[in-house]
Motif scaffolding. Sequence first.
Motif, mmCIF file in Angstrom:
data_model
loop_
_atom_site.group_PDB
_atom_site.id
_atom_site.type_symbol
_atom_site.label_atom_id
_atom_site.label_comp_id
_atom_site.label_asym_id
_atom_site.label_seq_id
_atom_site.Cartn_x
_atom_site.Cartn_y
_atom_site.Cartn_z
ATOM 1 N N GLU A 1 0.807 -1.224 0.000
ATOM 2 C CA GLU A 1 0.000 0.000 0.000
ATOM 3 C C GLU A 1 0.839 1.273 0.000
ATOM 4 O O GLU A 1 0.415 2.300 -0.513
ATOM 5 N N GLY B 1 1.601 6.417 -7.535
ATOM 6 C CA GLY B 1 0.249 6.945 -7.640
ATOM 7 C C GLY B 1 -0.684 6.495 -6.533
ATOM 8 O O GLY B 1 -1.841 6.910 -6.492
ATOM 9 N N MET B 2 -0.200 5.677 -5.624
ATOM 10 C CA MET B 2 -1.057 5.174 -4.553
ATOM 11 C C MET B 2 -1.316 6.264 -3.518
ATOM 12 O O MET B 2 -0.450 7.091 -3.246
ATOM 13 N N GLN B 3 -2.488 6.219 -2.935
ATOM 14 C CA GLN B 3 -2.912 7.245 -1.975
ATOM 15 C C GLN B 3 -1.952 7.357 -0.783
ATOM 16 O O GLN B 3 -1.649 8.445 -0.320
ATOM 17 N N LYS B 4 -1.458 6.239 -0.290
ATOM 18 C CA LYS B 4 -0.591 6.236 0.893
ATOM 19 C C LYS B 4 0.893 6.211 0.531
ATOM 20 O O LYS B 4 1.732 5.981 1.398
ATOM 21 N N GLN C 1 4.737 6.444 -0.062
ATOM 22 C CA GLN C 1 5.908 7.079 0.539
ATOM 23 C C GLN C 1 7.128 6.475 -0.147
ATOM 24 O O GLN C 1 7.157 5.272 -0.400
ATOM 25 N N LYS D 1 -4.338 -5.737 -4.205
ATOM 26 C CA LYS D 1 -3.784 -4.382 -4.350
ATOM 27 C C LYS D 1 -2.803 -4.329 -5.519
ATOM 28 O O LYS D 1 -2.821 -3.390 -6.329
#
Length: 171
Positions: A74, A80-83, A85, A122
């Motif tokens: 994740e 482009g993933m919301q979380k 880092q 995912k």
Amino acid sequence: MASETASAIRQSLIECLRGILSPSQAIRNAAEEQLKMLETTDEYGIYLTEFTISPDSDLSGRQLASVLLKQYVEVHWCTGMQKFQPPVTPPQTKNIIREMLPQGLGDSSSKVRNSVAYALSKIASIDFPEDWPNLFDLLVTALNNPSPDLVHGAMRVLVGKPPPPSPLLFC
């Protein structure tokens, strides 16, 4: 030299998993800090995957590794993933994880199987079909398998919902 470094990273990860499961708050805190450093290595996701799918490892450690792997996907799989880092997972690491992780779909532990399925779901939402063209065939084969665990794992990938919270993690 690279082999020695990889071995040291693997051993550090195993020690961190054990530390996080320790009853001592100081040991858990130290393990969590070490884990944050290991998370930035290219091998981190691979070793979590190996530990998760290894039937020879203790179940509590496998459950923890599977949850950490789900979190790793994740946070680091794609920019482009919301979380997201940094760092992003390198392509060669992604290939290895995509090759190994489906082995966990038939795990006898429903908690491990569900976490593996969620991580695969995912990954599939990002990589299928361009970067993982054989995923559909892999899931169809699993659905036609006589193992109820494997069928359940494949169904969980298709449903794509996160598994229920693990009782191993204390918040």
